[in-house]
Design an enzyme around this catalytic site. Structure first.
Site, mmCIF file in Angstrom:
data_model
loop_
_atom_site.group_PDB
_atom_site.id
_atom_site.type_symbol
_atom_site.label_atom_id
_atom_site.label_comp_id
_atom_site.label_asym_id
_atom_site.label_seq_id
_atom_site.Cartn_x
_atom_site.Cartn_y
_atom_site.Cartn_z
ATOM 1 C CG LEU A 208 -1.989 -1.034 1.379
ATOM 2 C CD1 LEU A 208 -2.615 -0.974 2.767
ATOM 3 C CD2 LEU A 208 -3.059 -0.834 0.309
ATOM 4 C CG HIS A 209 2.382 3.272 -3.288
ATOM 5 N ND1 HIS A 209 1.857 2.207 -3.973
ATOM 6 C CD2 HIS A 209 2.524 4.269 -4.192
ATOM 7 C CE1 HIS A 209 1.689 2.534 -5.238
ATOM 8 N NE2 HIS A 209 2.081 3.777 -5.408
ATOM 9 N NE ARG A 210 -1.781 4.271 -6.683
ATOM 10 C CZ ARG A 210 -1.099 4.747 -7.706
ATOM 11 N NH1 ARG A 210 -0.864 6.043 -7.778
ATOM 12 N NH2 ARG A 210 -0.652 3.969 -8.655
ATOM 13 N N PRO A 211 -1.457 7.771 -1.293
ATOM 14 C CG PRO A 211 -0.487 9.855 -1.754
ATOM 15 C CD PRO A 211 -0.746 8.508 -2.358
ATOM 16 C CG ASP A 282 -2.029 1.271 -2.955
ATOM 17 O OD1 ASP A 282 -0.859 0.900 -3.227
ATOM 18 O OD2 ASP A 282 -2.277 2.045 -2.012
#
Length: 363
Positions: A208-211, A282
């Site tokens: 997971l890395h999407r703001p 993501d």
């Protein structure tokens, strides 16, 4: 002909590496095609060391602009200023940009204003989600590029819709897959495999890395809690960014089956992905790799710029509704996940096709 290749983040180098290999190949056959590799320094990463370039079997960049940090605007400005100065003393015939990071857009703008032709590898991909900075980068880059190297017929159609002439569109496939297929025999078992006693097809990989997913406390906790509660007895391996790790610690998220580990090298990470029961992500690029490796994948987003991973591949676009996540995890654990197929031209020869076209542009 001299080409300047631009990369700004780790995934960019995966896309550039096969193009460099293909150039080296035709140089060995007597071609006069030459290149320089410019790293904008957009993403600082301690793993971007000499070892990283050795893994990809490419030389270290000719230049690092060291334009990382700051806001989107500050970073864009820094890249543009430094790349403009670079071009003043290092003239070139063509600037080739890849993907959709800030460097892609910034260097394309600088090149065009210097009256240098621009080629965009991965042109035409769209999520149609303007809240993603990457989508703005894609739109701007495609609006000013001269040549487009595309990964799918969907991308071709997106370019036609904005008036790009057919002769500028070159459907060549996916250079990320060139790298994947080349490096697959070299995948490397990470130390954590034995430490966590992992077993083939009996664990999940989570990224997971999407703001929009990791910066909202309630959302992040809900997502992780749902994944844990719906994944039966499977260990969950979660290579986590330090910023996200701090958020998880703040929220008090912890579970015996949730294993948060440091970010990993390309060969180790893909060793894990290849053997996972399911990848929950993501990311966009990982969905391409799971498609080729025939690994079930669910994307925690409402849109994707890589629809072929869903229509052809093993990826499912799930969104972030906990009920939908639970339903799709049950589907995976019941053994009912779809069997994907390989999208057209994802055959490991994309870079060869790109370089062949580039040599013709020289005549």
């Amino acid at each position: 002909m001299h080409i300047t290749l631009i990369a700004g983040a780790r995934p960019n180098f995966m896309k550039i590496a096969p193009i460099i290999h293909a150039i080296h190949q035709i140089q060995a056959e007597g071609s006069s095609l030459r290149y320089s590799l410019v790293h904008t320094g957009q993403h600082y990463d301690e793993k971007m060391s000499g070892q990283f370039f050795a893994e990809l079997e490419i030389p270290e960049p000719n230049e690092n602009l060291q334009a990382g940090g700051g806001t989107q605007a500050e970073q864009t400005a820094a890249i543009m200023i430094r790349f403009e100065k670079y071009l003043e003393t290092n003239p070139t015939d063509l600037v080739l940009v890849v993907g959709d990071v800030t460097s892609t857009m910034a260097c394309a703008i600088v090149a065009q204003k210097a009256r240098i032709k621009v080629a965009h590898v991965e042109g035409g991909i769209r999520s149609n989600d303007w809240t993603m900075p990457e989508e703005i980068n894609r739109l701007v880059t495609d609006a000013i590029s001269d040549y487009f190297f595309t990964t799918s017929e969907v991308a071709n159609e997106n370019l036609r819709k904005i008036g790009v002439k057919e002769e500028k569109i070159h459907f060549v496939g996916n250079t990320m897959i060139d790298t994947l297929l080349k490096q697959m025999p070299r995948f490397k078992k990470p130390e954590l495999w034995d430490k966590l006693q992992l077993i083939d097809k009996e664990y999940l990989v989570l990224t997971l890395h999407r703001p929009s997913n990791v910066d909202e406390e309630t959302k992040l906790k809900t997502l992780i809690d749902q994944i844990i509660s719906s994944s039966e007895d499977c260990p969950i391996v979660f290579p986590v960014h330090p910023r996200t790790a701090k958020m998880i610690e703040l929220l008090g998220i912890s579970h015996p089956r949730l294993h948060m580990v440091d970010s990993m090298g390309y060969l180790e990470f893909n060793y894990l992905v290849q053997r996972a029961k399911l990848v929950v992500t993501d990311s966009g690029g990982i969905t391409e790799e799971t498609t080729v490796m025939q690994v079930p994948c669910m994307t925690l987003r409402d849109t994707t710029e890589r629809p072929e991973t869903v229509t052809d591949g093993t990826n499912e676009l799930v969104g972030t509704d906990p009920k939908e996540i639970e339903k799709m995890l049950k589907k995976c654990f019941s053994g009912n996940w779809k069997t994907g197929s390989l999208p057209a031209l994802w055959d490991g020869k994309t870079a060869e096709r790109i370089v062949e076209i580039l040599t013709k542009l020289n005549h």
